[in-house]
Structure formats: structure tokens, C-alpha cells
Design an enzyme around this catalytic site. Structure first.
Site, short mmCIF file in Angstrom:
data_model
loop_
_atom_site.label_atom_id
_atom_site.label_comp_id
_atom_site.label_asym_id
_atom_site.label_seq_id
_atom_site.Cartn_x
_atom_site.Cartn_y
_atom_site.Cartn_z
N CYS A 1 6.19 -5.18 0.44
CA CYS A 1 6.31 -3.86 -0.18
C CYS A 1 6.23 -2.72 0.84
O CYS A 1 7.17 -2.51 1.59
CB CYS A 1 5.32 -3.73 -1.32
N HIS B 1 4.97 -8.62 -4.14
CA HIS B 1 3.61 -8.90 -3.64
C HIS B 1 3.15 -10.32 -3.95
O HIS B 1 2.35 -10.51 -4.89
CB HIS B 1 2.61 -7.96 -4.34
N GLU C 1 0.97 -11.90 -2.56
CA GLU C 1 -0.47 -11.98 -2.27
C GLU C 1 -1.33 -11.77 -3.51
O GLU C 1 -2.53 -12.04 -3.47
CB GLU C 1 -0.85 -10.98 -1.16
N ILE D 1 5.64 -3.25 -7.51
CA ILE D 1 4.81 -2.08 -7.81
C ILE D 1 5.34 -0.90 -6.98
O ILE D 1 5.14 -0.86 -5.78
CB ILE D 1 3.32 -2.33 -7.48
N ARG D 2 6.05 0.00 -7.66
CA ARG D 2 6.69 1.13 -6.94
C ARG D 2 7.34 0.62 -5.65
O ARG D 2 7.12 1.15 -4.56
CB ARG D 2 5.68 2.25 -6.66
N ARG E 1 12.87 3.68 -0.60
CA ARG E 1 11.50 3.71 -1.15
C ARG E 1 11.56 3.97 -2.65
O ARG E 1 12.43 4.69 -3.13
CB ARG E 1 10.69 4.83 -0.51
N GLY F 1 0.86 -1.18 0.00
CA GLY F 1 0.00 0.00 0.00
C GLY F 1 0.89 1.22 0.00
O GLY F 1 1.83 1.31 -0.78
N GLU F 2 0.63 2.12 0.90
CA GLU F 2 1.42 3.35 1.01
C GLU F 2 1.93 3.44 2.44
O GLU F 2 1.16 3.65 3.38
CB GLU F 2 0.52 4.53 0.63
N SER F 3 3.24 3.27 2.57
CA SER F 3 3.82 3.16 3.92
C SER F 3 3.59 4.41 4.78
O SER F 3 3.35 4.30 5.99
CB SER F 3 5.31 2.84 3.83
#
Ligand code: GLN
Length: 199
Positions: free
Chosen positions: A78, A176, A178, A136-137, A107, A46-48
Site C-alpha cells: 500500500c 495488505h 499483513e 484501505i485507501r 494514490r 500507512g501514509e506514504s
């Protein structure tokens, strides 16, 4: 054993499905009571920065950090890897991590051209065939402390960058698993890190 997936932001549903597929009891966690009731934790992608801020806002941050440091088996993918890292390069101003793994992560390390990509990866602890790793990023690991085992790396411009690491009860991947339908990394977490046998 009850595995909690931190459900503040990010792809926690995919982790819940993957864990259920592996045959373990898994629940979404977002309250202090829930954090206190679990035996193991997954920090999703997600977004840390957002996940850390929400954990602060909801009063969960210190307890999660405390439980991780007390030895609760934890896996981060991630953004989850960033949250488990002791040090962050390219952090937003004031960005916090729960910490626990003696690594420095960078990051969004792979840069624009390869912002998101997939590769077949050999990973220590996972028997052949290689796993399909989706980035993903994603962050990569810039530096590892002596207690950290590198489980997988990606080669970019002739340089190897660790993308899966383990330190005792803590596991982190830049990618990822998952979202691939391949449960071998989750199984590795359950069986080798949590040391729980499931049918
Ligand atoms: N770039 C995101 C971050 O810094 C991580 C991306 C992801 O989890 N897919 O938190």
C-alpha cells in the site's frame, strides 16, 4: 538473512509478526545503522507522505533509496507500493518516493465509494486458493514499464488495474496481506524474491 521493516509510521508491527510467522529473522528499523545491517526490507502500509518525510528528517531517505537501487530485496504494501514507485499521480506537493519500480501509481485511486474493500484475488506466484486482498485507501498502478511484471489486477468498471507488481528484487502490492493471517505473499517475498528457504 535479516529482514528489516521500516518502522517510522504505519502497520510495521503486523509485517514483523507475519515475517516471524514465516520463520525469518525480522527487525524494526529506524536508524542508519539498522538500515545498513539488513539483507531485505519491507515498507509497511500507512501514509506514504509521512513515511517519506520522516525518512528525510531522520537522514535515512537517500540510503534507503540507494540500497533499493543496489538490489536489496524490498517489498512494499500500500503506502509501501507508493514509496517504491518511480512516479506518483495524486502526490502531495513535493512528495518523494524511494523509487525503484518503473511504475506510475495513483494514490487513493479507488475513490470514495470503494475507499476500502476486500476481494478474492488470483496472484501469479501464489497457488490456489485465491488470496483475500484488503484495500484501505489504496493506490493502483496506472502505468508499468517494460521490466515490470503484473502479478494481480482488480477490475473496476470493466477496466483492469494492476494491484501487485514485481520488478526483479522489488515487490509491491496495493493491498495488505499483513493483516489477513495468510502468509503466502510474505512467503513469496522470502522464497521467490529474496530466494531464501525457510523451514
Ligand atoms: N493512502 C495512503 C497513502 O497515500 C496509503 C494507505 C495505506 O497504506 N493503507 O500513503
Amino acid at each position: 538473512m535479516l529482514v528489516g521493516v521500516l518502522a517510522l509510521q504505519g502497520d510495521f508491527r503486523e509485517h514483523l509478526l507475519a515475517l516471524a510467522e514465516c520463520g525469518v529473522d525480522a527487525v524494526a528499523v529506524k536508524t542508519l545503522e539498522e538500515i545498513n545491517s539488513i539483507d531485505a526490507l519491507v515498507l509497511p502500509g500507512g501514509e506514504s507522505t509521512t513515511i517519506a518525510k520522516l525518512a528525510r528528517t531522520f537522514g535515512l531517505f537517500d540510503r534507503i533509496s540507494e540500497r533499493i537501487r543496489a538490489g536489496m530485496p524490498t517489498y512494499g504494501s500500500c503506502a509501501g507500493m507508493i514509496l517504491l514507485a518511480d512516479r506518483i499521480e495524486g502526490a502531495m506537493h513535493g512528495q518523494e518516493s524511494f523509487g525503484g519500480i518503473d511504475i506510475t501509481v495513483r494514490r487513493n485511486a479507488f475513490g470514495r465509494q470503494v475507499d476500502s474493500f476486500e476481494v478474492d484475488l488470483n496472484m501469479v506466484g501464489i497457488t490456489a486458493p485465491p488470496i483475500r486482498a484488503i484495500f484501505i485507501r489504496a493506490p493502483w498502478v496506472e502505468a508499468v514499464g517494460s521490466g515490470v511484471e503484473v502479478l494481480a489486477s482488480v477490475e473496476i468498471n470493466g477496466e483492469l488495474h494492476p494491484v501487485a507488481v514485481r520488478q526483479g528484487n522489488l515487490l509491491a502490492t496495493s493491498f495488505h496481506p499483513e493483516i489477513t493471517g495468510d502468509m503466502r505473499v510474505h512467503r513469496y517475498f522470502i522464497e521467490s524474491v529474496c530466494k531464501t528457504v525457510v523451514a
